[in-house]
Design a protein around this motif. Structure first.
Motif, short mmCIF file in Angstrom:
data_model
loop_
_atom_site.label_atom_id
_atom_site.label_comp_id
_atom_site.label_asym_id
_atom_site.label_seq_id
_atom_site.Cartn_x
_atom_site.Cartn_y
_atom_site.Cartn_z
N ARG A 22 0.90 -1.27 -0.16
CA ARG A 22 0.00 -0.04 -0.07
C ARG A 22 0.76 1.27 -0.06
NH1 ARG A 22 -2.19 -4.16 2.60
NH2 ARG A 22 -4.38 -4.75 2.18
N SER A 23 1.79 1.37 -1.07
CA SER A 23 2.70 2.48 -0.98
C SER A 23 2.98 2.80 -2.41
CB SER A 23 3.91 2.44 -0.15
OG SER A 23 4.51 1.11 -0.55
N ILE A 24 3.62 3.82 -2.76
CA ILE A 24 4.34 4.04 -3.96
C ILE A 24 5.73 4.03 -4.02
CG2 ILE A 24 4.54 5.83 -5.79
CD1 ILE A 24 1.89 7.08 -5.14
N VAL A 25 6.37 3.37 -4.93
CA VAL A 25 7.64 3.05 -4.70
C VAL A 25 8.43 3.79 -5.66
CG1 VAL A 25 9.68 1.17 -4.66
CG2 VAL A 25 7.42 0.73 -3.85
N HIS A 26 9.49 4.74 -5.67
CA HIS A 26 9.97 5.43 -6.49
C HIS A 26 11.39 5.29 -6.20
CE1 HIS A 26 10.20 8.66 -9.61
NE2 HIS A 26 10.57 9.59 -8.84
N ARG A 27 12.04 6.74 -6.81
CA ARG A 27 13.50 6.56 -6.65
C ARG A 27 13.88 8.31 -6.24
NH1 ARG A 27 18.23 5.28 -11.23
NH2 ARG A 27 19.96 6.05 -10.39
N ASP A 28 14.64 8.52 -5.51
CA ASP A 28 15.32 9.61 -5.25
C ASP A 28 17.00 9.48 -5.02
OD1 ASP A 28 16.22 11.97 -4.35
OD2 ASP A 28 15.03 12.01 -2.40
N SER A 29 17.72 9.84 -6.11
CA SER A 29 19.17 9.60 -5.99
C SER A 29 19.23 8.08 -6.12
CB SER A 29 19.71 10.28 -5.02
OG SER A 29 21.30 10.35 -5.27
N ASN A 30 20.17 7.81 -5.07
CA ASN A 30 20.56 6.26 -5.00
C ASN A 30 19.66 5.28 -3.80
OD1 ASN A 30 22.39 5.58 -7.10
ND2 ASN A 30 24.07 6.76 -6.02
N ALA A 31 18.69 5.86 -3.78
CA ALA A 31 17.64 5.45 -2.48
C ALA A 31 16.25 5.12 -3.21
CB ALA A 31 17.47 6.49 -1.43
N ILE A 32 15.56 4.12 -2.85
CA ILE A 32 14.60 3.75 -2.98
C ILE A 32 13.40 4.52 -2.10
CG2 ILE A 32 12.59 2.04 -3.09
CD1 ILE A 32 14.62 1.87 -5.30
N THR A 33 12.35 4.99 -2.46
CA THR A 33 11.33 5.72 -1.44
C THR A 33 10.14 4.90 -1.39
OG1 THR A 33 10.53 7.23 -3.34
CG2 THR A 33 12.33 8.18 -1.93
N ALA A 34 9.68 4.94 -0.47
CA ALA A 34 8.29 4.24 -0.24
C ALA A 34 7.62 5.42 0.45
CB ALA A 34 8.21 3.09 0.76
N THR A 35 6.45 5.64 -0.39
CA THR A 35 5.21 6.91 0.39
C THR A 35 3.94 6.31 0.34
OG1 THR A 35 6.55 8.31 -1.60
CG2 THR A 35 4.47 9.20 -0.51
N ASP A 36 3.33 6.46 1.55
CA ASP A 36 1.96 6.24 1.82
C ASP A 36 1.60 7.37 2.66
OD1 ASP A 36 3.05 6.00 4.38
OD2 ASP A 36 2.69 3.92 4.36
N ASP A 37 0.33 7.39 3.30
CA ASP A 37 -0.35 8.37 3.93
C ASP A 37 0.47 8.72 5.12
OD1 ASP A 37 -0.94 6.01 5.33
OD2 ASP A 37 -3.06 6.38 5.12
N ARG A 38 1.55 8.12 5.60
CA ARG A 38 1.92 8.42 6.73
C ARG A 38 3.44 9.42 6.40
NH1 ARG A 38 2.69 2.60 8.89
NH2 ARG A 38 3.03 2.22 6.74
N GLY A 39 3.64 9.18 5.23
CA GLY A 39 5.01 9.90 4.54
C GLY A 39 5.69 9.25 3.70
N VAL A 40 7.15 9.60 3.65
CA VAL A 40 8.00 9.08 2.83
C VAL A 40 9.20 8.48 3.48
CG1 VAL A 40 9.71 9.46 0.95
CG2 VAL A 40 7.76 10.78 1.07
N VAL A 41 9.67 7.12 3.33
CA VAL A 41 10.86 6.43 3.76
C VAL A 41 12.00 6.19 2.75
CG1 VAL A 41 11.63 4.41 4.85
CG2 VAL A 41 9.24 5.16 5.43
N HIS A 42 13.08 6.58 3.21
CA HIS A 42 14.09 6.22 1.95
C HIS A 42 14.91 5.03 2.57
CE1 HIS A 42 13.36 10.50 1.14
NE2 HIS A 42 13.96 10.41 -0.08
N ILE A 43 15.24 4.10 1.66
CA ILE A 43 15.95 3.02 1.82
C ILE A 43 17.25 2.84 0.90
CG2 ILE A 43 15.85 0.28 2.00
CD1 ILE A 43 12.49 1.90 1.68
N PRO A 44 18.43 2.93 1.31
CA PRO A 44 19.50 2.75 0.17
C PRO A 44 19.23 1.54 -0.71
CG PRO A 44 20.31 3.37 2.32
CD PRO A 44 18.91 2.93 2.42
#
Length: 317
Positions: free
Chosen positions: A28-50
């Motif tokens: 239940r999230s949108i998985v995108h890219r920010d530089s060299n990290a994967i981002t997971a976005t849901d209604d609670r915010g954004v998490v960055h995972i290298p």
């Protein structure tokens, strides 16, 4: 900022397998890219995972993934597996996590040689018969011991929970036609198959090359799953029925999901598959695979790739 078009990571920048998060599950999230990290976005915010820390990304229900995110994971040697809730169903997968075909070659070689195949099968059975010596048993004897063991396990859980047990009977085309305990067993085992299937393809092994089971696209999935049924899915099935569930399929899936949520089964499954196929001797560790390409030679050895062999070993006719 947009990271589209960034160059791939250098080999030296890639993390060793043991330093990565082996399996990361998102739902239940949108998985995108920010530089060299994967981002997971849901209604609670954004998490960055290298990206370099991820081995396998498990995409559960409600996820969307961008092209840039997939490209980044591929650059870092990671893979994606599309799964059901909490990973209890396998749907599809991307590229293998493996950077070499060593595991697949070892599997194909072992399953194609009678004695080696029997040795792997015996090891699988020994993992289910703690303290028993299976080295001299034939497949017929192993199947007999397994049959007796499974019947005993069913009887024990029937006595423990008070759920009546007659025999295992199911029709894949008619799930509702089975009695409650057989429905629960089918639902629990289906979840386990999905988890194991995801691990097998992520490691680069073949789900169809089984050692005990054969002739089916998931033969190896059934082999590995059998290692864990007595500990995980059979007790869960009896518990769900004993509790008087009115939705056996859904309740069983949730119970299996909660049982494997900590990831311990995934890690154990990885270790067991690598041990069975690579079979280290004398307790030695299993070496990490190398990202190299070599050429096969009919003399029984490999030779280096990336060079011109003109004139080497030429024969005049």
């Amino acid at each position: 900022m947009s990271s589209f078009g960034m160059p791939p990571a250098d080999i030296a920048d890639l993390s060793r397998a043991e330093d990565r998060i082996s399996f990361l599950y998102l739902e239940r999230s949108i998985v995108h890219r920010d530089s060299n990290a994967i981002t997971a976005t849901d209604d609670r915010g954004v998490v960055h995972i290298p990206a370099a820390s991820i081995g396998v990304l498990l995409l559960g229900p409600g996820t969307s993934v961008t092209h840039q995110a997939v490209a980044l994971l591929a650059d870092h040697g990671a893979t994606i597996v599309w799964v059901g809730e909490r990973g209890v169903r396998y749907y599809a997968h991307g590229r293998s996590l493996a950077s070499s075909s060593r595991l697949l070659i070892a599997q194909a070689a072992a399953v194609s040689h009678r004695d080696r195949r029997l040795a792997v099968a015996r090891t699988m059975y020994s993992m289910r018969f703690p303290g028993e010596d299976t080295t001299g048993l034939s497949m017929q004897q192993l199947r007999g011991k397994e049959g007796a063991r499974v019947r005993r396990i069913y009887r024990e859980h029937s006595k423990r929970t008070g759920v009546a047990w007659n025999h295992r009977e199911y029709d894949k085309a008619d799930f509702a036609g089975g009695d409650p305990i057989n429905q629960a067993l089918s639902a629990a085992h289906a979840c386990l198959y999905g988890i194991v299937h995801a691990v097998i393809v992520a490691l680069g092994a073949s789900p169809g090359l089984g050692f005990v089971h054969t002739g089916h696209e998931r033969a190896f999935v059934y082999d590995i799953s059998d290692l864990y049924k007595a500990e995980i899915t059979i007790p869960i099935a009896f518990d769900v029925v004993a509790e008087g569930s009115t939705d056996i399929s859904a309740d069983t899936r949730r119970r299996v999901r909660n049982r494997v949520h900590d990831g311990a089964l995934l890690e154990r499954c990885v270790r067991d598959i690598r041990m069975l196929l690579l079979r280290p001797e004398n307790g030695a560790g299993i070496e990490e695979e190398e990202d190299t390409v070599r050429l096969w030679d009919d003399g029984g050895f490999d030779v280096a790739a990336g060079r011109n062999y003109e004139g080497i070993g030429d024969v005049d006719f």
